[in-house]
Design a protein around this motif. Structure first.
Motif, PDB file in Angstrom:
ATOM      1  N   LYS A 144      -8.100  -0.977 -10.487  1.00 28.25           N
ATOM      2  CA  LYS A 144      -9.363  -1.414  -9.883  1.00 28.25           C
ATOM      3  C   LYS A 144     -10.258  -0.224  -9.555  1.00 28.25           C
ATOM      4  O   LYS A 144     -11.446  -0.203  -9.899  1.00 28.25           O
TER       5      LYS A 144
ATOM      6  N   SER B 178     -14.892  -4.731  -9.511  1.00 29.41           N
ATOM      7  CA  SER B 178     -13.830  -5.275 -10.349  1.00 29.41           C
ATOM      8  C   SER B 178     -13.148  -6.447  -9.663  1.00 29.41           C
ATOM      9  O   SER B 178     -13.082  -6.518  -8.430  1.00 29.41           O
TER      10      SER B 178
ATOM     11  N   PHE C 113      -9.988  -6.957 -10.004  1.00 29.94           N
ATOM     12  CA  PHE C 113      -8.596  -6.592  -9.783  1.00 29.94           C
ATOM     13  C   PHE C 113      -8.324  -6.315  -8.312  1.00 29.94           C
ATOM     14  O   PHE C 113      -9.229  -6.059  -7.527  1.00 29.94           O
TER      15      PHE C 113
END
Length: 551
Positions: free
Chosen positions: A290, A301, A303
């Protein structure tokens, strides 16, 4: 008189119906519809009977046609042994197994460098714009060794990675990614060998690419896993993300702030956060996917980051997660109780780390581990780890219970320097068959030149702990080796890639497959210590009866 008539009616009821009393004539009109429906019901009953037998006959006829007249699709015969040779060639330490031609038998992918390919294909280095010699990639049928496809892919190859099999047959997700020696970056289809994309890399002229190429989850939302490439230039290690579908760089290259030349590993914490781990001298360094994505693109992101890991990283000036006793040499993910754990091998010890808090579960003093450990099953459904400790001539193989670190089995097995790696295959009893390379007499042969000493392949199964089975002797230089199930739950075989020891001296390159079961009858039984009370033939018979299963 009346009694006799009643008795006759009971004995001959149909006669009684023919001679109905006159008193019932008045009711005849009421019964007339019933008498007309009886022939209709009889005809319907006969039609149903005919239809039933006709249907039954049709079904039997169809079964007969399918079973005896229409031939079933023929399963391709799988040869127990095949060999493919290339003259005046060199090869690379690369083998991959995939079902390329969809015959449910694993096929073999490998790389070699030659002026021209085999006689089956006419593509030359010049056809692809390369000077000769150049690097070829070939896909070979696991069933019979025939070449499925073969083509020049690069002037030279530095790194190669074939994507894990996807749930669908998406060609972009089923590719081999190659990094060429002159900065080329190529994706080749597993199914056809055609180039999916090709670019000149932006790694930098003086940069060295760190192994391996990491396949990370899809970061740009195009449905294809992407690639993380780490490079080192001087003391600076940088990372860049590339699209798996196009090969174009996503964002820009970023300095990671770590100093490493070791092998990177992608790890998923128990909170679902993706981290890249790297050995940094006597420490373990890392960063999140990330944070790297946001750093190279400037975009947010989707993530995750793990708060526990981020706190540890933020407290360190050099992105260090863990200090190690000795230099970190090998790092691998292993199955844990609730996700991935980490097996870390340093120059002084081997330890299993909890995959979340990085606390050691157990530690083993191992001062000279020869190569990356492998996993298998010594007890049913219980993972074990194989540690090869010592130098080549005094190598000690140890099987440890992965969860506790306790010693399950050990054996001295001298080998040649740079010998092939060990491997394991799951058997039907939920244990594993282990394959080790060593010397024929299990003793040091210092008086002989290494090139004159053949490699011996030994097989071990936990149900016979006092026995090794010597399956084969190979005098050629082994570049790559693997043992796999070519067909699920059918037959196990091993593949050898042999070739010249030096890339500067072309010679004979061979790819060979041997079915394990067919080697057992001619094998040599090696008794360890006291040995088994069974005869050698009885031991071979037990190995012959082994059945294998997929993980």
């Amino acid at each position: 008189m009346m009694a006799n008539k009643d008795l006759e009616a009971e004995i001959h009821p149909l006669k009684n119906e023919d001679r109905k009393p006159q008193g019932n004539l008045g009711n005849q009109s009421k019964n007339e519809p019933d008498s007309k429906s009886k022939p209709l019901q009889a005809r319907l009953s006969r039609c149903r009977t005919v239809a039933f037998f006709l249907s039954l006959f049709t079904c039997l006829f169809v079964v007969f046609i399918v079973s005896f007249i229409i031939p079933c699709p023929e399963r391709p015969p799988s040869q127990a042994m095949w060999r493919l040779d290339y003259n005046a060639a060199v090869t690379y330490d690369f083998l991959a197994m995939r079902d390329i031609n969809k015959d449910k038998i694993q096929d073999v992918l490998f790389l070699y460098k030659n002026t021209n390919g085999s006689n089956n294909f006419t593509r030359s280095c010049a056809d692809e714009g390369f000077s000769t010699p150049c690097a070829f990639m070939a896909a070979v049928s696991g069933a019979n060794g025939s070449v499925l496809w073969e083509r020049p892919v690069a002037q030279d190859v530095t790194l190669a990675k074939c994507a894990m099999p996807p749930p669908s047959d998406n060609e972009l997700s089923s590719a081999c990614i190659l990094v060429g020696g002159l900065g080329s970056f190529i994706a080749v289809s597993l199914f056809t060998g055609e180039t999916l994309w090709s670019h000149s890399s932006s790694f930098g002229g003086n940069a060295s690419i760190l192994s391996p190429l990491l396949q990370v989850p899809d970061v740009n939302g195009d449905g294809t896993p992407d690639l993380l490439v780490l490079t080192r230039e001087g003391q600076e290690v940088s990372g860049a993300i590339y699209s798996g579908s196009t090969g174009y760089q996503i964002g820009h290259r970023s300095n990671l702030g770590v100093d490493t030349d070791g092998v990177a590993l992608l790890h998923v914490t128990k909170t679902g956060a993706h981290y890249v781990l790297l050995p940094c001298a006597s420490a373990l360094c890392g960063f999140s996917v990330k944070s790297l994505y946001e750093k190279v693109t400037g975009k947010e992101s989707q993530f995750k980051e793990d708060s526990y890991w981020e706190n540890k990283l933020n407290r360190s000036a050099h992105r260090r997660l863990l200090h190690s006793t000795g230099a970190v040499r090998y790092l691998m993910n292993v199955p844990g109780k609730a996700g991935q754990d980490l097996l870390l091998v340093s120059s002084e010890a081997c330890m299993l780390l909890d995959g979340q808090d990085l606390v050691p579960r157990w530690t083993l003093d191992a001062t000279q581990v020869l190569r990356k450990p492998i996993l298998g099953h010594y007890k049913p459904d219980t993972l074990a780890v194989v540690i090869e400790n010592g130098t080549s001539t005094d190598r000690q193989i140890r099987l440890l219970d992965l969860s506790t670190g306790s010693l399950l089995w050990s054996q001295s097995l001298p080998s040649l320097p740079g010998g092939p790696p060990s491997t394991s295959l799951m058997t039907a009893d939920h244990r594993s068959a282990f394959f080790f390379w060593g010397l024929h007499d299990l003793v040091s042969t210092n008086e002989m030149e290494p090139q004159d000493v053949p490699h011996s392949l030994f097989m071990f199964h936990p149900t016979l702990p006092g026995v090794l089975l010597e399956l084969a002797n190979v005098s050629a230089n082994i570049v790559a080796f693997d043992a796999i199930l070519f067909e699920p739950s059918r037959h196990a075989a091993y593949v050898l890639l042999t070739g010249p020891a030096s890339s500067d001296t072309p010679g004979l390159v061979s790819v060979t497959k041997h079915k394990v079961r067919d080697l057992v009858p001619g094998s040599r039984v090696v008794h360890l210590g006291e040995g088994s009370s069974d005869s050698d033939q009885a031991i071979r018979d037990r190995f012959s009866r082994l059945r294998y299963r997929s993980e």
